[in-house]
Motif scaffolding. Sequence first.
Motif, short mmCIF file in Angstrom:
data_model
loop_
_atom_site.label_atom_id
_atom_site.label_comp_id
_atom_site.label_asym_id
_atom_site.label_seq_id
_atom_site.Cartn_x
_atom_site.Cartn_y
_atom_site.Cartn_z
N LYS A 47 0.84 -1.21 0.00
CA LYS A 47 0.00 0.00 0.00
C LYS A 47 0.87 1.26 0.00
O LYS A 47 0.59 2.22 -0.72
CB LYS A 47 -0.94 0.02 1.20
N GLU A 58 -5.30 5.86 -1.20
CA GLU A 58 -5.92 4.82 -0.38
C GLU A 58 -7.41 5.11 -0.24
O GLU A 58 -7.86 6.24 -0.45
CB GLU A 58 -5.25 4.77 0.99
N SER A 63 -7.32 4.50 6.89
CA SER A 63 -6.09 4.70 7.66
C SER A 63 -6.38 4.93 9.13
O SER A 63 -7.18 5.80 9.48
CB SER A 63 -5.31 5.90 7.13
N ASN A 150 -2.69 10.90 2.29
CA ASN A 150 -2.86 9.46 2.45
C ASN A 150 -2.14 9.00 3.71
O ASN A 150 -0.95 9.27 3.87
CB ASN A 150 -2.26 8.73 1.25
#
Length: 161
Positions: A47, A58, A63, A150
């Motif tokens: 990732k 993402e 997250s 991200n």
Amino acid sequence: MKNSILILLITLCFSCNSSAQKNETKEKETYPVTKTEAEWKAQLTEKQYYVLREAGTERPYSSPLNKNYKKGTYHCAGCDTPLFKSEHKFDSGTGWPSFDREIEGNVAYGTDTKIGYTRDEEHCATCGGHLGHVFNDGPKETTGKRHCINGAALKFVPSEE
């Protein structure tokens, strides 16, 4: 006569060399930290590689750093450069960690047109890793900026308090 002018105009329109038709390859920028693709793949998770090296995004809300409210600093997951401070983080409701400012000099900017319109892209000034984008819809009482980052591009380093 009218047909001749019409044919001339049509020919002129199709023969123009617009910037959208150019397929130029940009010369790659160099950064203080450079590695081969194999070295990046060995160091980063799948990732992280997708986000940092392939300019991926993402999924929102995926997250754990999105809802992290601890004191500390957010570093680049690729090269450990400090990028954002927790005191400048806010909940934007977008599903990605958001900050109203960066650590000056550690984040570089470019232009991203991949999704059909222009966005201001952010990347690590040390290794060139893609971080996310910056928008002008952040908190008005501070900078008005929303650095939409991200979480896979970040590593959280807690304060030693």
